[in-house]
Enzyme design. Structure first.
Site, PDB file in Angstrom:
ATOM      1  CG  HIS A   1      -1.714   1.203   1.452  1.00 30.28           C
ATOM      2  ND1 HIS A   1      -3.045   1.312   1.079  1.00 30.28           N
ATOM      3  CD2 HIS A   1      -1.393   2.402   2.029  1.00 30.28           C
ATOM      4  CE1 HIS A   1      -3.495   2.507   1.407  1.00 30.28           C
ATOM      5  NE2 HIS A   1      -2.513   3.188   1.988  1.00 30.28           N
ATOM      6  CD  GLU A   2       1.908   3.324   3.689  1.00 31.97           C
ATOM      7  OE1 GLU A   2       2.090   4.428   3.141  1.00 31.97           O
ATOM      8  OE2 GLU A   2       0.909   3.085   4.395  1.00 31.97           O
TER       9      GLU A   2
ATOM     10  CD  GLU B   1      -4.838   6.252   2.347  1.00 30.77           C
ATOM     11  OE1 GLU B   1      -4.659   5.041   2.619  1.00 30.77           O
ATOM     12  OE2 GLU B   1      -3.913   7.081   2.283  1.00 30.77           O
TER      13      GLU B   1
ATOM     14  CG  HIS C   1       0.244   6.097  -0.572  1.00 28.96           C
ATOM     15  ND1 HIS C   1      -0.846   6.762  -1.091  1.00 28.96           N
ATOM     16  CD2 HIS C   1      -0.177   5.543   0.604  1.00 28.96           C
ATOM     17  CE1 HIS C   1      -1.887   6.611  -0.282  1.00 28.96           C
ATOM     18  NE2 HIS C   1      -1.511   5.873   0.747  1.00 28.96           N
TER      19      HIS C   1
END
EC number: 3.4.24.-
Length: 293
Positions: free
Chosen positions: A139-140, A222, A143
């Site tokens: 997930h990071e 997100e 980003h």
């Protein structure tokens, strides 16, 4: 390309609004141009300084420590996982940091894709299994690959400029209206105390309203980062990670860090002021594949 297009469209919209305001108020374009330049310098200046200092500020905020050499098997696994996922996402290997916190959390920051940072809490490593932790790290990484930090800075800069400019314009009108004994052709901002007070109040009010825009984008990104994680490690792993977050402590990170963390605070009176969507909505979006197209 999407990031630049969004930036240009947002600026075009702001310029249209500026033109409407100037037409309605009758303010001379020359003085407005100077104010616009000042607002832009302050608006974008603060946003970009924050971006350039984001890694050091974030580490200082959480008391994080960059892992230069792994001291144990867990840190070795963490470095290898970040390295592997960075290669999958076609980005430069980020720095990896660890910080002590009981909550399950992680964040990514940095001014560029090739100079970024991924930080993980000890609570995450202690309370998640490897599959769930992989999903959070992915997930990071997503980003970073999506350029979210830069896009957020561009949006924040535009919003800051808008808030400063409109506040000062309206404060100038209010001060001129309330000042007494001025010649009809006299220029200036009117009563300086009124100008200062009104501009400060309006910046506060418009700042709160403008935060709704930046927080909307934060929630939007997100969903895309969740989808990016699902593409890197699998949808079920990301869903399991989000379900695990439901059992986590309330995040301990500073409010200024919330937009960069995977787990945001949910105790707000309205979703409009949340940096993250509710976990159930994120899980449902993954199950429906809404952002996986």
């Amino acid at each position: 390309m999407m990031r630049i297009s969004l930036f240009l469209l947002t600026n075009l919209a702001v310029m249209v609004v500026f033109g409407i305001v100037l037409s309605l108020t009758g303010i001379q374009s020359s003085s407005a141009a100077g104010l616009m330049i000042m607002a832009g310098l302050f608006g974008f200046g603060g946003a970009f300084v924050s971006l350039l200092m984001s890694k050091s500020m974030a580490l200082r905020s959480v008391g994080g420590e960059v892992i230069e050499q792994p001291r144990n098997e867990t840190e070795r696994w963490l470095l290898n996982t970040v390295r592997q996922q960075a290669q999958q996402a076609n980005i430069t290997m980020p720095q990896v940091a660890l910080y002590h916190a009981p909550d399950i959390n992680a964040f990514a920051t940095g001014a560029r894709r090739d100079a970024s940072l991924v930080a993980v809490s000890t609570g995450l490593l202690q309370n998640m299994n490897r599959d769930e932790a992989e999903a959070v790290i992915a997930h990071e990484i997503s980003h970073i690959a999506n350029g979210d930090m830069v896009t957020m800075t561009l949006i924040q800069g535009v919003v800051n400029t808008f808030v400063i400019f409109i506040s000062r314009i309206l404060a100038q009108l209010a001060a001129g209206f309330m000042s007494s004994g001025r010649d009809e052709g006299e220029s200036g901002n009117g009563n300086p105390l009124v100008y200062f007070a009104v501009s400060m109040v309006l910046e506060l009010v418009f700042g709160v309203l403008a935060s709704i825009i930046t927080l909307w984008f934060s929630r939007h990104r997100e969903f895309h980062a969740d989808a990016g994680s699902a593409r890197l490690v699998g949808r079920e792993k990301m869903i399991a990670a989000l379900q695990r977050l439901k059992t986590s402590y309330e995040p301990q990170e500073a409010s200024s860090m919330m937009a960069f963390c995977i787990n945001g605070r949910n105790k707000t009176f309205s979703e409009l002021f949340m940096s993250h969507p509710p976990l159930d909505k994120r899980i449902e979006a993954l199950r429906s594949g809404a952002y996986l197209q």
